[in-house]
Design a protein around this motif. Structure first.
Motif, mmCIF file in Angstrom:
data_model
loop_
_atom_site.group_PDB
_atom_site.id
_atom_site.type_symbol
_atom_site.label_atom_id
_atom_site.label_comp_id
_atom_site.label_asym_id
_atom_site.label_seq_id
_atom_site.Cartn_x
_atom_site.Cartn_y
_atom_site.Cartn_z
ATOM 1 N N ALA A 278 0.831 -1.210 0.000
ATOM 2 C CA ALA A 278 0.000 0.000 0.000
ATOM 3 C C ALA A 278 0.863 1.257 0.000
ATOM 4 C CB ALA A 278 -0.939 -0.008 1.206
ATOM 5 N N GLU A 279 1.926 1.263 0.810
ATOM 6 C CA GLU A 279 2.826 2.424 0.857
ATOM 7 C C GLU A 279 3.480 2.680 -0.491
ATOM 8 O OE1 GLU A 279 3.606 4.622 3.226
ATOM 9 O OE2 GLU A 279 2.218 3.779 4.708
ATOM 10 N N LEU A 280 3.753 1.606 -1.229
ATOM 11 C CA LEU A 280 4.436 1.721 -2.520
ATOM 12 C C LEU A 280 3.461 1.844 -3.690
ATOM 13 C CD1 LEU A 280 7.062 -1.076 -1.816
ATOM 14 C CD2 LEU A 280 7.613 1.355 -2.115
ATOM 15 N N SER A 281 2.159 1.831 -3.399
ATOM 16 C CA SER A 281 1.118 1.878 -4.435
ATOM 17 C C SER A 281 1.253 0.718 -5.416
ATOM 18 C CB SER A 281 1.160 3.217 -5.192
ATOM 19 O OG SER A 281 0.940 4.304 -4.317
ATOM 20 N N VAL A 282 1.514 -0.466 -4.869
ATOM 21 C CA VAL A 282 1.610 -1.687 -5.667
ATOM 22 C C VAL A 282 0.423 -2.576 -5.317
ATOM 23 C CG1 VAL A 282 2.940 -3.780 -6.110
ATOM 24 C CG2 VAL A 282 4.123 -1.595 -5.807
ATOM 25 N N ALA A 283 -0.331 -2.996 -6.326
ATOM 26 C CA ALA A 283 -1.473 -3.879 -6.086
ATOM 27 C C ALA A 283 -0.979 -5.262 -5.683
ATOM 28 C CB ALA A 283 -2.326 -3.977 -7.352
ATOM 29 N N ALA A 284 -1.497 -5.771 -4.563
ATOM 30 C CA ALA A 284 -1.139 -7.114 -4.092
ATOM 31 C C ALA A 284 -2.387 -7.803 -3.541
ATOM 32 C CB ALA A 284 -0.051 -7.031 -3.024
ATOM 33 N N PRO A 285 -3.442 -7.914 -4.354
ATOM 34 C CA PRO A 285 -4.719 -8.424 -3.833
ATOM 35 C C PRO A 285 -4.692 -9.874 -3.392
ATOM 36 C CG PRO A 285 -4.811 -8.197 -6.222
ATOM 37 C CD PRO A 285 -3.542 -7.530 -5.775
ATOM 38 N N THR A 286 -3.861 -10.705 -4.011
ATOM 39 C CA THR A 286 -3.826 -12.111 -3.606
ATOM 40 C C THR A 286 -3.223 -12.248 -2.218
ATOM 41 O OG1 THR A 286 -3.493 -12.679 -5.939
ATOM 42 C CG2 THR A 286 -3.150 -14.433 -4.326
ATOM 43 N N ILE A 287 -2.127 -11.549 -1.977
ATOM 44 C CA ILE A 287 -1.489 -11.590 -0.665
ATOM 45 C C ILE A 287 -2.404 -10.967 0.380
ATOM 46 C CG2 ILE A 287 0.529 -10.852 0.665
ATOM 47 C CD1 ILE A 287 2.095 -10.853 -2.012
ATOM 48 N N ALA A 288 -3.079 -9.872 0.013
ATOM 49 C CA ALA A 288 -4.018 -9.231 0.937
ATOM 50 C C ALA A 288 -5.191 -10.149 1.243
ATOM 51 C CB ALA A 288 -4.511 -7.913 0.340
ATOM 52 N N ALA A 289 -5.672 -10.869 0.233
ATOM 53 C CA ALA A 289 -6.784 -11.801 0.452
ATOM 54 C C ALA A 289 -6.372 -12.922 1.399
ATOM 55 C CB ALA A 289 -7.245 -12.382 -0.884
ATOM 56 N N ALA A 290 -5.131 -13.380 1.268
ATOM 57 C CA ALA A 290 -4.632 -14.419 2.168
ATOM 58 C C ALA A 290 -4.573 -13.910 3.603
ATOM 59 C CB ALA A 290 -3.251 -14.877 1.705
ATOM 60 N N LEU A 291 -4.166 -12.659 3.763
ATOM 61 C CA LEU A 291 -4.118 -12.059 5.096
ATOM 62 C C LEU A 291 -5.529 -11.906 5.658
ATOM 63 C CD1 LEU A 291 -2.260 -10.720 7.250
ATOM 64 C CD2 LEU A 291 -2.670 -8.553 6.081
ATOM 65 N N ASP A 292 -6.451 -11.415 4.832
ATOM 66 C CA ASP A 292 -7.843 -11.270 5.276
ATOM 67 C C ASP A 292 -8.441 -12.621 5.656
ATOM 68 O OD1 ASP A 292 -7.864 -8.530 4.922
ATOM 69 O OD2 ASP A 292 -8.735 -8.610 2.910
ATOM 70 N N ALA A 293 -8.097 -13.667 4.922
ATOM 71 C CA ALA A 293 -8.610 -15.005 5.228
ATOM 72 C C ALA A 293 -8.157 -15.447 6.615
ATOM 73 C CB ALA A 293 -8.153 -15.998 4.170
ATOM 74 N N ARG A 294 -6.924 -15.083 6.976
ATOM 75 C CA ARG A 294 -6.445 -15.422 8.319
ATOM 76 C C ARG A 294 -7.207 -14.626 9.374
ATOM 77 N NH1 ARG A 294 -0.065 -17.065 8.388
ATOM 78 N NH2 ARG A 294 -0.040 -18.161 6.377
ATOM 79 N N PHE A 295 -7.467 -13.351 9.078
ATOM 80 C CA PHE A 295 -8.256 -12.547 10.022
ATOM 81 C C PHE A 295 -9.644 -13.164 10.222
ATOM 82 C CE2 PHE A 295 -5.814 -8.533 8.494
ATOM 83 C CZ PHE A 295 -4.773 -8.829 9.353
ATOM 84 N N LEU A 296 -10.289 -13.551 9.116
ATOM 85 C CA LEU A 296 -11.634 -14.137 9.210
ATOM 86 C C LEU A 296 -11.609 -15.473 9.926
ATOM 87 C CD1 LEU A 296 -13.006 -13.259 5.664
ATOM 88 C CD2 LEU A 296 -14.049 -12.587 7.834
ATOM 89 N N SER A 297 -10.545 -16.233 9.745
ATOM 90 C CA SER A 297 -10.467 -17.531 10.413
ATOM 91 C C SER A 297 -10.463 -17.376 11.930
ATOM 92 C CB SER A 297 -9.225 -18.301 9.947
ATOM 93 O OG SER A 297 -8.038 -17.828 10.579
ATOM 94 N N ALA A 298 -9.959 -16.233 12.404
ATOM 95 C CA ALA A 298 -9.907 -16.002 13.849
ATOM 96 C C ALA A 298 -11.289 -15.775 14.457
ATOM 97 C CB ALA A 298 -9.004 -14.809 14.160
ATOM 98 N N LEU A 299 -12.290 -15.471 13.611
ATOM 99 C CA LEU A 299 -13.645 -15.187 14.098
ATOM 100 C C LEU A 299 -14.454 -16.474 14.205
ATOM 101 C CD1 LEU A 299 -14.382 -12.024 11.912
ATOM 102 C CD2 LEU A 299 -13.428 -12.104 14.221
ATOM 103 N N LYS A 300 -13.910 -17.464 14.855
ATOM 104 C CA LYS A 300 -14.538 -18.785 14.895
ATOM 105 C C LYS A 300 -15.954 -18.738 15.455
ATOM 106 C CE LYS A 300 -14.782 -23.327 14.725
ATOM 107 N NZ LYS A 300 -14.911 -24.050 13.444
ATOM 108 N N GLU A 301 -16.155 -18.120 16.598
ATOM 109 C CA GLU A 301 -17.487 -18.090 17.211
ATOM 110 C C GLU A 301 -18.482 -17.360 16.321
ATOM 111 O OE1 GLU A 301 -17.320 -16.551 21.144
ATOM 112 O OE2 GLU A 301 -16.011 -18.145 21.901
ATOM 113 N N ASP A 302 -18.073 -16.236 15.750
ATOM 114 C CA ASP A 302 -18.970 -15.494 14.863
ATOM 115 C C ASP A 302 -19.288 -16.296 13.609
ATOM 116 O OD1 ASP A 302 -18.965 -13.394 16.615
ATOM 117 O OD2 ASP A 302 -17.505 -12.194 15.509
ATOM 118 N N ARG A 303 -18.311 -17.024 13.087
ATOM 119 C CA ARG A 303 -18.549 -17.820 11.886
ATOM 120 C C ARG A 303 -19.520 -18.965 12.159
ATOM 121 N NH1 ARG A 303 -14.581 -20.620 10.318
ATOM 122 N NH2 ARG A 303 -12.943 -20.131 11.845
ATOM 123 N N VAL A 304 -19.405 -19.569 13.326
ATOM 124 C CA VAL A 304 -20.335 -20.636 13.703
ATOM 125 C C VAL A 304 -21.752 -20.073 13.807
ATOM 126 C CG1 VAL A 304 -20.978 -22.223 15.553
ATOM 127 C CG2 VAL A 304 -18.593 -22.052 14.839
#
Length: 484
Positions: A278-304
């Motif tokens: 983001a600081e370099l203005s370089v698109a990295a959506p796949t890596i960002a999606a992988a990071l977001d997936a880890r964030f969402l995985s942490a929401l176990k109770e909410d996902r259930v």
């Protein structure tokens, strides 16, 4: 008889530190080790004895440790990134002489490395920030090493690193002098970001084959083993295949992978990669999606809870053809992987340009071909792409990759559509496809976004037919037109 001085020192004897020290000793370099917890020192010495009476000596105090090293002294630090590194430097630096060298082998933030290098230079000491990849097994048998900092510092231990690093036939040791400043740790950070993307894409392939295709764990073992004999040959695909073989000792009859909680941990390097993109203005959506997936995985109770509120998508009539699905997912995984690596390489290029590091993209691919977590046959292709054009704007523009993407595009689209219709999230594959589709468009709807920005904020815009920056009173003209 006076004891011979050691060629190199290492402090920080957790598993990685122990294994790297034993690796260095096994290559014939006498090494001294030190750790604040003396039991770790004794444990490492005992391992060296048991593993072939390796030339390794342990010390319980920093002064004796430093005096045991030949000059100019070189000490590798393998302690936890952050304050622990500063504390270790504060202990060792006063004991060193001008020209001695400290090497931080942890997963450190590159700006911390540059700060420490400046502080050490003021004391007449040399400093390297060295990325080390390969996990505990790589550290013991041969890691991928990414040293960066002062070139004279690298020269002091080049012979050690060339022997200690992973050796790839026809390609050489998986180490190179990356560049000045914090280049080594920055490259390791991006390596880890690519690793996040790779792992997420593999997990999505697994999810589709299991959830939509109905493949069993033995089926998945066979599929991933087969993939690992072709274009997807890699460490991560190899270990994925092996994971499906492991039974659960605590639940007889079950596979362990099915008992592992679906919450993914992280240590921060993936987040740093996305922040830097983001600081370099370089698109990295796949890596960002992988990071977001880890964030969402942490929401176990909410996902259930959400699973009870939102029923699964209506299932299509019958299962898809398994053989066809497996082949489509293989092609989609490969194509998405190309996009992920393209994004990582673009981050490296942008930072190298900003900092004047002179990173060689082909060399980065070469040293990742062995020892590290993302080691893969695929990296041969990346190395060749940069050999053809060192200034390549994107891997997607390389002739070989362009052809491969075109050949896999239809299967990739089928896989993403199948996932969407089945209600199975594939954020990495979908983000990669969106990246590909956006990158390949000669004209994007960004013209409308620019018009909107100029409308509400007078940010100006450029035109397609003449140079310069322009501003339009959009609301005034729109109001006049509405009256007509």
């Amino acid at each position: 008889m006076e004891t011979e001085l050691s060629r190199i020192g290492l402090t920080g004897l957790a598993v990685m530190g122990q294994n790297l020290a034993l690796n260095i000793a096994e290559k014939g370099f006498p090494i001294s080790v030190y750790n604040r917890t003396t039991a770790k020192v004794d444990e490492t010495v005992a391992r060296a004895k048991a593993e072939g009476d390796l030339p390794l000596r342990g010390f319980h105090d920093p002064h004796s440790f430093v005096l045991s090293l030949q000059k100019p002294r070189v000490i590798i630090l393998l302690v936890k990134a952050g304050p622990a590194v500063d504390q270790t430097i504060a202990t060792l630096a006063p004991l060193l002489d001008r020209g001695d060298c400290l090497v931080d082998g942890g997963n450190e933030w590159y700006e911390n490395t540059e700060r420490r290098a400046e502080a050490m230079a003021a004391r007449g000491l040399l400093y390297l920030g060295m990325g080390v990849s390969g996990g505990e097994e790589g550290a013991r048998r041969g890691p991928s090493l990414m040293p960066g900092g002062a070139a004279p510092a690298y020269a002091l231990l080049e012979d050690v690193l060339l022997r200690t690093a992973a050796q790839v036939p026809g390609s050489g040791p998986c180490v190179t002098f990356v560049g000045p400043g914090g280049a080594g740790h920055f490259v390791k950070m991006v390596h880890n970001g690519i690793e996040y993307g790779d792992m997420q894409l593999i997990a999505e392939a697994y999810d589709l084959l299991r959830t939509v295709g109905g493949l069993s764990n033995p089926d998945l073992h066979r599929v991933f083993s087969d993939w690992n004999r072709g274009e997807l040959l890699s460490f991560l695909v190899e270990i994925t295949a092996e994971i499906f073989l492991v039974n659960d000792d605590l639940s007889p009859g079950d596979h362990l992978v099915d008992r592992v909680l679906d919450k993914t941990g992280m240590k921060g390097t993936g987040k740093w990669t996305v922040q830097q993109a983001a600081e370099l203005s370089v698109a990295a959506p796949t890596i960002a999606a992988a990071l977001d997936a880890r964030f969402l995985s942490a929401l176990k109770e909410d996902r259930v809870a959400a699973a009870a509120v939102f029923p699964p998508a209506a299932a299509a009539a019958g299962r898809p053809d398994k053989e066809k699905l497996v082949d489509d997912v293989r092609q989609a995984l490969y194509a998405a992987k190309v996009c992920s690596y393209a994004q990582g390489m673009n981050i490296l290029k942008a930072k190298s340009k900003e900092k004047g590091w002179g990173l060689r993209m082909g060399e980065m691919a070469r040293i990742w071909k062995g020892g590290c977590i993302i080691r893969a046959k695929f990296l041969d292709r990346i190395e060749r792409a940069y050999e053809r054009d060192a200034e390549l704007g994107s891997l997607l523009l390389d002739s070989e990759f362009a052809q491969e993407m075109a050949e896999r595009e239809a299967a990739w689209r089928r896989v993403v559509c199948l996932a969407v219709n089945a209600g199975v999230g594939v954020p990495g594959m979908a983000a990669s496809l969106a990246y590909f589709d956006t990158f390949r468009r000669a004209r994007l709807p960004a013209n409308l976004v620019q018009a909107q920005r100029d409308y509400f904020g007078a940010h100006t815009y450029e035109r397609t037919d003449r140079p310069g920056n322009f501003h339009t009173e959009w609301s005034k003209i729109a109001a006049e037109r509405s009256l007509l």
